[in-house]
Design an enzyme around this catalytic site. Structure first.
Site, short mmCIF file in Angstrom:
data_model
loop_
_atom_site.label_atom_id
_atom_site.label_comp_id
_atom_site.label_asym_id
_atom_site.label_seq_id
_atom_site.Cartn_x
_atom_site.Cartn_y
_atom_site.Cartn_z
N HIS A 346 43.50 39.44 36.05
CA HIS A 346 42.32 38.84 36.68
C HIS A 346 42.63 37.77 37.70
CE1 HIS A 346 39.20 40.62 34.03
NE2 HIS A 346 40.19 40.65 33.15
N LYS A 534 29.11 28.92 40.65
CA LYS A 534 30.36 29.45 40.10
C LYS A 534 31.16 28.26 39.59
CE LYS A 534 31.21 31.28 44.25
NZ LYS A 534 31.65 32.64 44.04
N ARG A 535 32.26 28.53 38.87
CA ARG A 535 33.10 27.41 38.45
C ARG A 535 33.61 26.63 39.66
NH1 ARG A 535 34.71 26.94 32.94
NH2 ARG A 535 36.08 25.29 33.69
N LYS A 540 37.73 28.19 45.65
CA LYS A 540 36.38 28.71 45.87
C LYS A 540 35.67 27.97 47.01
CE LYS A 540 35.81 30.21 41.02
NZ LYS A 540 35.64 31.68 41.07
N THR A 642 32.08 38.23 40.71
CA THR A 642 31.04 39.12 40.17
C THR A 642 29.66 38.53 40.47
OG1 THR A 642 31.52 38.04 38.05
CG2 THR A 642 32.31 40.30 38.35
N LYS A 646 25.76 40.05 41.70
CA LYS A 646 24.46 39.71 41.10
C LYS A 646 23.46 39.29 42.19
CE LYS A 646 27.03 38.43 37.02
NZ LYS A 646 27.79 37.35 36.36
#
Ligand code: 26V
Length: 800
Positions: A346, A534-535, A540, A642, A646
């Site tokens: 992952h 998100k985290r 990110k 992911t 969504k």
């Protein structure tokens, strides 16, 4: 049990009296929730038993999905929907004056995961059962899930999560199926008929007690099992302080580790991993032995999938059982093991790759360590044939080297399948990170692009949109998400697009109410809802988003007539408690939010909101209400993502880099229905390898950048001195590892195109529709079908 609302009400009322000794009038919402939960569990139990019977009599191959995380969220409505009793129950409750939505709020999120990896496991369970596939989850029943986040004065504060405080209606404790797990002690060898027999002596035993949860498929009779293990003191005598023993034992399943990037090498985490693996493997084998006399064909009847390397000890543990208990030869045991285990990677972030110091591993798991040593030795010897004389490469590929055990290498060697989670990620594994392994085991590598269950992330969480879709194209998409494609026929239908817009506005209003309640900030639903949830991680790049907001603010201040379409920027993110930099970014977002929201001169144009305690149940209110989805990781760093799927499924349009599954989203919606910007993965990798990027140049050459970066330290946002120095340093002193400044101009440009596109609703609405219509590809049903055919070799038998 009940087939109409009258029968439902009758049973429900009787239950309340019998269970709580109260009249209905005296009963509380929690009584109602628990009563309903138990009724649902009983409702599902017949099919649960039948499913297990079916699996046994047909001798179907069973797959076990081992995962250290299952981020389930709430289960009430999902279970009602799957069982097809949502309408009856809602009606019955309604007649008693009970609002199902209020009952839903009683349930605590099962937050047994950090983020993407754990939520993926939860989506997979739903798809497995809904496709009638024999696949079950094995995990840990953490007493405390992921911490609860509070924002105090702009800072993150963590509180212990307490999801079990009021019990868990969905679980069944099965103490009679407990398993003993050994730690510490020593290994002795004896000679038995010319064969060395190893036994583990003086071990400290921990009892693993299973709690089973039913996983019903959507309108099928299949009910699979999620088995979560809880650690308890063993009844076997111990020669140590009993209180300390009890505490040590229970601590194994006490907390979920809240860090999903830094491998800390903590002994408790290794204990958790072996605890999960040993309990799961031994209970799988126990069930198998009841049906089969020998384990020679084990791999034909059982598949064991490991979700990342956390459960990788399944490999030596299975070897141990086959060698020590079944008395098999090494070669036979190895043949079975490597045909049983499959592995998903992952991440390629090196900080997240697990390595265990031998000095921790060996004493804790002495027999397992011996087996890993043997696997390593045989592997390294075989490498000599592939790379004769290339000592350097062999050393790099070894499972044990420099007093460390490399878990990913063990997974690569001991499994028959290794998959990445998006096309680009798998390519990076094959061509770069795991290239040496790819050269010798090319047949093991394959891609399985992630997916999400459309039944939770559309049908359940966006009922209005789900209804509109059913009116437009029927309900076949619920079982066959690919059918969503038929929505494209409405791309020029004004009436349909108008409805789509109306629903988005209603969902935005609902989220606006939550925002008001939680933060006190009023947001305008006519503005663009631009969301990054998100985290919190440097890669990110929440920072890129904030710097852009600061830049917009500066522009509005400089030129009040500056034409920008009103926007509400919404963030949600938990930072790992020990991740200093990430916590500073949270503080920065809140500091910017305070300044911007408090400035009347930009009130109609800009709002910034940080929603605390981002989690599955909050996410379900956010995705349906989003216009713009921020997927802006440094290219090559986000394995898949992911959340991106969504948003898309709910009509949000992506602003993103060519990273992870964004690339595949672009491929299905077309370039015109997504906003792509920034460096490409090859460019990032090139700079990382050869240098050539100097963040200071961007600072000096672009005055917009200079202004916002200076504002980090010049007190402009009213923070105390030095507050954001770490961020400033990361950008200028540490050469901006994640290319925030490099991508800044391109991001500002694309964001202005986003504003223009939204302004032209004739353009925006079809774009949104096309995203929904093509989201079926990202259903986890598609993903799970690929795993079933391409990795596990299992089939759903055609029952409904
Ligand atoms: C890693 C570690 C490292 C050691 C300490 C504890 C710990 C706990 C969890 C993890 C997992 C990190 C990997 C992960 O979550 N990857 C995410 O997986 C998603 C599902 O495949 C994917 O969409 C995201 O892009 C990826 O970041």
């Amino acid at each position: 049990m009940f087939s109409n609302s009258e029968e439902f009400k009758e049973t429900f009322l009787k239950r309340i009296e019998m269970t709580y000794g109260k009249t209905f009038a005296e009963s509380t919402k929690r009584d109602h929730f628990n009563t309903l939960g138990h009724m649902i569990r009983e409702y599902v139990s017949r099919n649960w038993i039948e499913t297990n019977e079916r699996y046994r009599t047909n001798k179907e191959k069973q797959v076990y999905y081992l995962s250290i995380e299952f981020l389930l969220g709430r289960l009430l409505k999902q279970n009602l929907l799957s069982l097809g009793i949502d309408k009856v129950v809602e009606e019955g409750l309604g007649e008693l004056g009970i609002d199902i939505n209020e009952l839903e709020e009683i349930e605590a999120d099962a937050a047994l995961g950090n983020g993407g990896l754990g939520r993926l496991a939860a989506c997979f369970l739903d798809s497995l059962a809904s496709l009638n596939l024999p696949g079950h989850g094995c995990g840990i029943r953490y007493k405390h899930g992921l911490f609860e986040q509070k924002i105090v004065d702009g800072y993150q504060v963590e509180l212990p999560e307490q999801w079990l405080r009021n019990g868990n209606v969905w679980e069944v404790r099965k103490a009679d199926l407990s398993v003993e797990v050994p730690f510490w002690g020593k290994v002795t060898a004896s000679n038995e008929n010319g064969r060395l027999k190893f036994s583990h002596m003086d071990a400290e035993m921990v009892t693993a007690v299973p709690y089973d949860m039913p996983v019903p498929g959507y309108e099928t009779r299949t009910v699979n099992t999620l088995r979560l293990w809880s650690a308890e003191p063993s009844p076997y005598p111990v020669n140590q302080d009993i209180l300390k023993y009890k505490r040590d034992t229970e601590s194994i399943s006490e907390f979920l580790y809240p860090d999903d990037t830094h491998d800390e090498g903590k002994i408790l985490r290794l204990k958790q991993q072996y605890f999960l693996v040993s309990a799961s493997i031994n209970s799988i084998i126990r069930a198998y032995r009841k049906q089969n006399s020998s384990l020679t064909d084990f791999h034909q009847h059982v598949g064991i999938h490991i979700n990342d390397t956390h459960p990788v000890l399944a490999i030596p543990e299975l070897m141990r059982v086959l060698l020590d208990e079944e008395q098999m030869s090494w070669d036979e045991a190895w043949n079975i093991t490597t045909k049983t285990i499959s592995y998903t990677n992952h991440t390629t972030l090196s900080e997240a790759l697990e390595k265990w110091p031998v000095r921790i591993f060996q004493p804790l798991l002495p027999r397992i360590y011996m087996i890993v040593e043997e696997i390593n030795e045989r592997f390294c010897r075989s490498l000599w044939d592939y790379f004769p004389g290339d000592w350097h490469r062999i050393e790099n590929m070894a499972i044990i080297a420099h007093d460390e055990v490399k878990m990913a290498h063990l997974a690569l060697v001991g499994s028959y399948s290794v998959n990445g989670v998006a096309a680009i990620h798998t390519e990076i594994l094959k061509q770069r990170e795991m290239n040496s392994f790819y050269q010798i085991f090319p047949e093991k590598f394959n891609n399985k692009t992630n997916g999400i269950t459309h039944r939770r992330w559309l049908l359940k969480s966006n009922p209005k949109l789900a209804n509109l879709i059913c009116e437009g194209i029927g309900d076949s998409w619920i079982k066959r998400p690919g059918d969503l494609k038929e929505l494209e026929k409405y791309k020029q239908d004004h009436g349909f697009l108008e409805e789509l817009y109306r629903i988005k506005q209603e969902n935005k209003q609902h989220l606006a109410n939550i925002i008001k309640e939680q933060t006190g900030v009023s947001v305008d639903t006519a503005s663009i809802f631009d969301v990054q949830v998100k985290r919190l991680h440097a890669y990110k790049r929440q920072l890129l988003n904030v710097l852009h907001i600061m830049h917009l603010y500066n522009q509005l201040k400089r030129d009040p007539s500056f034409d920008i379409y009103p926007r509400t920027f919404i963030f949600g993110a938990k930072a790992s408690p020990g991740y200093y930099y990430a916590k500073k970014i949270i503080k920065l977002i809140n500091t910017v939010a305070k300044k911007v929201n408090g400035d009347p001169s930009v009130r109609d144009k800009l709002k910034v909101v940080f929603l605390e305690n981002y989690r599955v149940s909050l996410a379900e209110n956010i995705f349906p209400a989003t216009d713009v989805s921020e997927q802006i990781s440094t290219a090559s760093k986000e394995a898949s993502g992911t959340g991106n799927m969504k948003f898309m499924m709910n009509g949000g349009i992506t602003v993103g880099t060519l990273d992870g599954a964004n690339i595949e989203i672009k491929d299905v919606v077309g370039n015109e229905n997504i906003f792509i910007f920034g460096l490409k993965a090859e460019e990032v990798l090139h700079f990382q390898q050869n240098g050539g990027y100097h963040s200071l140049e961007y600072y000096h050459l672009d005055k917009r950048i200079r202004q916002v970066v200076n504002q980090l330290t010049d007190g402009f946002f009213d923070q105390s001195e030095g507050e954001f120095e770490a961020i400033y340093d990361s950008l200028l002193m540490q050469n901006d590892q994640y290319f925030v400044l490099k991508d800044f101009a391109s991001y500002v440009q694309i964001q202005s195109e986003v504003g223009d596109a939204y302004k032209d609703q004739q353009k925006w609405r079809p774009m949104s529709l096309i995203n929904i219509a093509n989201s079926g590809h990202f259903s986890s049903d598609r993903t799970i079908e690929e795993y079933a055919k391409g990795i596990w070799n299992i089939q759903g038998i055609g029952i409904t």
